[in-house]
Design a protein around this motif. Structure first.
Motif, PDB file in Angstrom:
ATOM      1  N   VAL A 126       0.865  -1.182   0.000  1.00 12.26           N
ATOM      2  CA  VAL A 126       0.000   0.000   0.000  1.00 12.26           C
ATOM      3  C   VAL A 126       0.896   1.225   0.000  1.00 12.26           C
ATOM      4  O   VAL A 126       1.815   1.338   0.814  1.00 12.26           O
ATOM      5  CB  VAL A 126      -0.936   0.032   1.219  1.00 12.26           C
ATOM      6  N   ILE A 127       0.629   2.159  -0.910  1.00 10.63           N
ATOM      7  CA  ILE A 127       1.407   3.385  -1.018  1.00 10.63           C
ATOM      8  C   ILE A 127       0.462   4.582  -0.983  1.00 10.63           C
ATOM      9  O   ILE A 127      -0.530   4.617  -1.709  1.00 10.63           O
ATOM     10  CB  ILE A 127       2.230   3.407  -2.322  1.00 10.63           C
ATOM     11  N   GLY A 128       0.769   5.546  -0.135  1.00 12.15           N
ATOM     12  CA  GLY A 128      -0.046   6.760  -0.074  1.00 12.15           C
ATOM     13  C   GLY A 128      -0.027   7.389   1.296  1.00 12.15           C
ATOM     14  O   GLY A 128       0.609   6.900   2.237  1.00 12.15           O
ATOM     15  N   LYS A 129      -0.760   8.470   1.422  1.00 13.32           N
ATOM     16  CA  LYS A 129      -0.836   9.183   2.702  1.00 13.32           C
ATOM     17  C   LYS A 129      -1.564   8.366   3.761  1.00 13.32           C
ATOM     18  O   LYS A 129      -1.312   8.533   4.958  1.00 13.32           O
ATOM     19  CB  LYS A 129      -1.550  10.522   2.498  1.00 13.32           C
ATOM     20  N   VAL A 130      -2.463   7.478   3.340  1.00 11.80           N
ATOM     21  CA  VAL A 130      -3.242   6.711   4.320  1.00 11.80           C
ATOM     22  C   VAL A 130      -2.364   5.791   5.168  1.00 11.80           C
ATOM     23  O   VAL A 130      -2.768   5.378   6.251  1.00 11.80           O
ATOM     24  CB  VAL A 130      -4.357   5.890   3.640  1.00 11.80           C
ATOM     25  N   VAL A 131      -1.175   5.466   4.676  1.00 10.42           N
ATOM     26  CA  VAL A 131      -0.276   4.606   5.445  1.00 10.42           C
ATOM     27  C   VAL A 131       0.099   5.276   6.768  1.00 10.42           C
ATOM     28  O   VAL A 131       0.353   4.602   7.772  1.00 10.42           O
ATOM     29  CB  VAL A 131       0.980   4.259   4.631  1.00 10.42           C
ATOM     30  N   ASN A 132       0.087   6.606   6.782  1.00  9.09           N
ATOM     31  CA  ASN A 132       0.387   7.341   8.015  1.00  9.09           C
ATOM     32  C   ASN A 132      -0.642   7.071   9.115  1.00  9.09           C
ATOM     33  O   ASN A 132      -0.364   7.311  10.296  1.00  9.09           O
ATOM     34  CB  ASN A 132       0.443   8.846   7.726  1.00  9.09           C
ATOM     35  N   LEU A 133      -1.814   6.575   8.756  1.00  9.24           N
ATOM     36  CA  LEU A 133      -2.867   6.313   9.736  1.00  9.24           C
ATOM     37  C   LEU A 133      -2.664   4.986  10.470  1.00  9.24           C
ATOM     38  O   LEU A 133      -3.296   4.742  11.500  1.00  9.24           O
ATOM     39  CB  LEU A 133      -4.232   6.301   9.042  1.00  9.24           C
ATOM     40  N   HIS A 134      -1.799   4.148   9.961  1.00  8.01           N
ATOM     41  CA  HIS A 134      -1.616   2.813  10.542  1.00  8.01           C
ATOM     42  C   HIS A 134      -1.205   2.870  12.009  1.00  8.01           C
ATOM     43  O   HIS A 134      -1.775   2.164  12.854  1.00  8.01           O
ATOM     44  CB  HIS A 134      -0.576   2.034   9.736  1.00  8.01           C
ATOM     45  N   GLU A 135      -0.232   3.696  12.315  1.00  3.87           N
ATOM     46  CA  GLU A 135       0.278   3.734  13.691  1.00  3.87           C
ATOM     47  C   GLU A 135      -0.806   4.150  14.681  1.00  3.87           C
ATOM     48  O   GLU A 135      -0.878   3.630  15.801  1.00  3.87           O
ATOM     49  CB  GLU A 135       1.465   4.697  13.781  1.00  3.87           C
ATOM     50  N   GLU A 136      -1.666   5.077  14.278  1.00  6.22           N
ATOM     51  CA  GLU A 136      -2.710   5.573  15.176  1.00  6.22           C
ATOM     52  C   GLU A 136      -3.887   4.617  15.299  1.00  6.22           C
ATOM     53  O   GLU A 136      -4.460   4.467  16.391  1.00  6.22           O
ATOM     54  CB  GLU A 136      -3.204   6.934  14.693  1.00  6.22           C
ATOM     55  N   PHE A 137      -4.259   3.954  14.211  1.00  4.63           N
ATOM     56  CA  PHE A 137      -5.513   3.197  14.201  1.00  4.63           C
ATOM     57  C   PHE A 137      -5.341   1.683  14.070  1.00  4.63           C
ATOM     58  O   PHE A 137      -6.336   0.965  13.977  1.00  4.63           O
ATOM     59  CB  PHE A 137      -6.423   3.709  13.083  1.00  4.63           C
ATOM     60  N   SER A 138      -4.126   1.212  14.075  1.00  6.65           N
ATOM     61  CA  SER A 138      -3.923  -0.233  14.027  1.00  6.65           C
ATOM     62  C   SER A 138      -4.505  -0.877  15.276  1.00  6.65           C
ATOM     63  O   SER A 138      -4.257  -0.437  16.395  1.00  6.65           O
ATOM     64  CB  SER A 138      -2.429  -0.551  13.926  1.00  6.65           C
ATOM     65  N   TRP A 139      -5.283  -1.934  15.095  1.00  7.13           N
ATOM     66  CA  TRP A 139      -5.931  -2.603  16.229  1.00  7.13           C
ATOM     67  C   TRP A 139      -5.443  -4.043  16.403  1.00  7.13           C
ATOM     68  O   TRP A 139      -5.858  -4.743  17.321  1.00  7.13           O
ATOM     69  CB  TRP A 139      -7.453  -2.602  16.052  1.00  7.13           C
ATOM     70  N   LEU A 140      -4.544  -4.490  15.506  1.00  8.20           N
ATOM     71  CA  LEU A 140      -4.037  -5.853  15.554  1.00  8.20           C
ATOM     72  C   LEU A 140      -2.513  -5.811  15.580  1.00  8.20           C
ATOM     73  O   LEU A 140      -1.888  -5.272  14.667  1.00  8.20           O
ATOM     74  CB  LEU A 140      -4.513  -6.633  14.327  1.00  8.20           C
ATOM     75  N   ASN A 141      -1.920  -6.355  16.634  1.00  9.54           N
ATOM     76  CA  ASN A 141      -0.467  -6.373  16.736  1.00  9.54           C
ATOM     77  C   ASN A 141       0.145  -7.312  15.702  1.00  9.54           C
ATOM     78  O   ASN A 141      -0.482  -8.296  15.296  1.00  9.54           O
ATOM     79  CB  ASN A 141      -0.030  -6.824  18.133  1.00  9.54           C
ATOM     80  N   ASN A 142       1.380  -7.015  15.318  1.00  4.29           N
ATOM     81  CA  ASN A 142       2.110  -7.947  14.460  1.00  4.29           C
ATOM     82  C   ASN A 142       2.226  -9.303  15.143  1.00  4.29           C
ATOM     83  O   ASN A 142       2.433  -9.392  16.356  1.00  4.29           O
ATOM     84  CB  ASN A 142       3.506  -7.418  14.155  1.00  4.29           C
ATOM     85  N   ALA A 143       2.084 -10.349  14.350  1.00  8.44           N
ATOM     86  CA  ALA A 143       2.172 -11.703  14.897  1.00  8.44           C
ATOM     87  C   ALA A 143       3.554 -11.952  15.490  1.00  8.44           C
ATOM     88  O   ALA A 143       4.562 -11.519  14.941  1.00  8.44           O
ATOM     89  CB  ALA A 143       1.886 -12.719  13.807  1.00  8.44           C
ATOM     90  N   GLU A 144       3.572 -12.645  16.630  1.00  5.31           N
ATOM     91  CA  GLU A 144       4.849 -12.999  17.242  1.00  5.31           C
ATOM     92  C   GLU A 144       5.413 -14.272  16.621  1.00  5.31           C
ATOM     93  O   GLU A 144       6.624 -14.430  16.500  1.00  5.31           O
ATOM     94  CB  GLU A 144       4.672 -13.181  18.753  1.00  5.31           C
ATOM     95  N   GLN A 145       4.528 -15.195  16.230  1.00  5.48           N
ATOM     96  CA  GLN A 145       5.005 -16.455  15.680  1.00  5.48           C
ATOM     97  C   GLN A 145       5.382 -16.300  14.213  1.00  5.48           C
ATOM     98  O   GLN A 145       4.835 -15.474  13.498  1.00  5.48           O
ATOM     99  CB  GLN A 145       3.954 -17.570  15.819  1.00  5.48           C
ATOM    100  N   GLU A 146       6.355 -17.102  13.811  1.00  3.32           N
ATOM    101  CA  GLU A 146       6.783 -17.132  12.421  1.00  3.32           C
ATOM    102  C   GLU A 146       6.137 -18.323  11.732  1.00  3.32           C
ATOM    103  O   GLU A 146       5.835 -19.343  12.359  1.00  3.32           O
ATOM    104  CB  GLU A 146       8.307 -17.252  12.332  1.00  3.32           C
ATOM    105  N   GLY A 147       5.948 -18.223  10.442  1.00  2.00           N
ATOM    106  CA  GLY A 147       5.411 -19.350   9.696  1.00  2.00           C
ATOM    107  C   GLY A 147       4.609 -18.890   8.503  1.00  2.00           C
ATOM    108  O   GLY A 147       4.397 -17.697   8.292  1.00  2.00           O
ATOM    109  N   LEU A 148       4.167 -19.849   7.720  1.00  2.00           N
ATOM    110  CA  LEU A 148       3.356 -19.586   6.541  1.00  2.00           C
ATOM    111  C   LEU A 148       1.970 -20.164   6.755  1.00  2.00           C
ATOM    112  O   LEU A 148       1.829 -21.348   7.073  1.00  2.00           O
ATOM    113  CB  LEU A 148       3.996 -20.198   5.297  1.00  2.00           C
ATOM    114  N   TYR A 149       0.964 -19.323   6.587  1.00  2.00           N
ATOM    115  CA  TYR A 149      -0.413 -19.755   6.836  1.00  2.00           C
ATOM    116  C   TYR A 149      -0.957 -20.600   5.693  1.00  2.00           C
ATOM    117  O   TYR A 149      -1.649 -21.590   5.909  1.00  2.00           O
ATOM    118  CB  TYR A 149      -1.291 -18.523   7.039  1.00  2.00           C
TER     119      TYR A 149
END
Length: 281
Positions: free
Chosen positions: A237-260
């Motif tokens: 994703v490229i654009g100004k909306v990417v700046n909103l991620h830090e403020e409105f992200s509601w799901l933490n990055n996964a701690e586990q590694e792997g392929l779903y």
């Protein structure tokens, strides 16, 4: 509404972006009644485990071009027609939405040619699922006037004039199937003096328990992620909306590694032995 499927008929169905709960009710009803399912790689294994009748024949027809291990489209076309002409209800199950960067046109043409009835059932496409789970409204007021779905898997797919327009537009740009050419994509936009208030997000395995979101400015991208091999599938994703991620992200990055998702080898799909369906915020 009561959904009763008919045969012979082919149902082209979008299974959503990964999270098995993001499939539509209509899709679930049709899948449960199918005689045969032709299943793509980017379909949650839980959808098959939960909704498919035990007597249904499942045929994996995955594609993974980066590994040169894909089921030929001509073979998929043949299977659809052959099973339908055996008076069976056939589901062609695809990840995301069936009409966004898929080979649905080839499939529609062959079904039409052989006079096989068909129905198209939409799904949540990867861009919408990824943006929602990353807290990035794609057309947020004041940040974007519209959104474009693009791909950049080979250099000649976009003309020089179009690149210039992409560099200056206020639209949000979403690139499918482009992680292999991401460094070249970023370099091209930097050369064309893309605006400094735009950022880049790479969303790995969106909506799954392995989802991770990486963001960067254009100036810092090469240093931060220039040599990173992002997991498949990854959406850009490229654009100004990417700046909103830090403020409105509601799901933490996964701690586990792997392929779903399953991996494709020699034209077949290899099951992932680990299934995780708990989404930790």
């Amino acid at each position: 509404m009561n959904t009763t499927i008919k045969s012979p008929k082919v149902y082209l169905i979008g299974a959503g972006p990964g999270n098995p709960e993001l499939i539509t009710v209509k899709a679930v009803k049709i899948i449960a009644q199918a005689d045969v399912i032709l299943c793509d790689r980017l379909v949650s294994p839980e959808i098959l485990e939960t909704y498919v009748n035990p007597n249904t024949e499942i045929i994996y027809v995955g594609k993974e071009c980066s590994k040169n291990a894909s089921t030929p489209q001509s073979h998929i076309n043949t299977l659809m027609v052959e099973y339908a002409l055996q008076n069976k209800a056939v589901v062609r199950l695809k990840g995301g939405d069936v009409s966004i960067f898929s080979n649905i046109l080839d499939e529609l043409q062959v079904l039409k040619q052989h006079r096989v009835p068909y129905e198209i059932i939409p799904g949540i496409t990867a861009a919408l699922g990824a943006a929602a789970f990353a807290g990035m409204p794609l057309t947020a007021r004041g940040y974007s006037t519209s959104v474009r779905f693009l791909t950049y898997y080979k250099s000649e797919i976009l003309s020089d004039d179009y690149w210039k327009e992409l560099a200056v537009t206020n639209d949000t740009l979403v690139f499918y199937m482009s992680k292999g050419n991401l460094s070249a994509l970023v370099e091209k936009l930097v050369q064309l003096e893309v605006s400094k208030d735009k950022k880049i997000a790479v969303i790995e395995q969106a909506t799954t328990p392995y989802q991770k979101v990486y963001t960067s400015s254009f100036d810092d991208f090469k240093e931060n992620f220039g040599n990173k091999n992002f997991a498949s599938p990854s959406l850009v994703v490229i654009g100004k909306v990417v700046n909103l991620h830090e403020e409105f992200s509601w799901l933490n990055n996964a701690e586990q590694e792997g392929l779903y998702f399953k991996s494709v080898e020699n034209g077949s799909l290899i099951s992932n032995p680990q299934n995780f369906f708990e989404y930790a915020v």
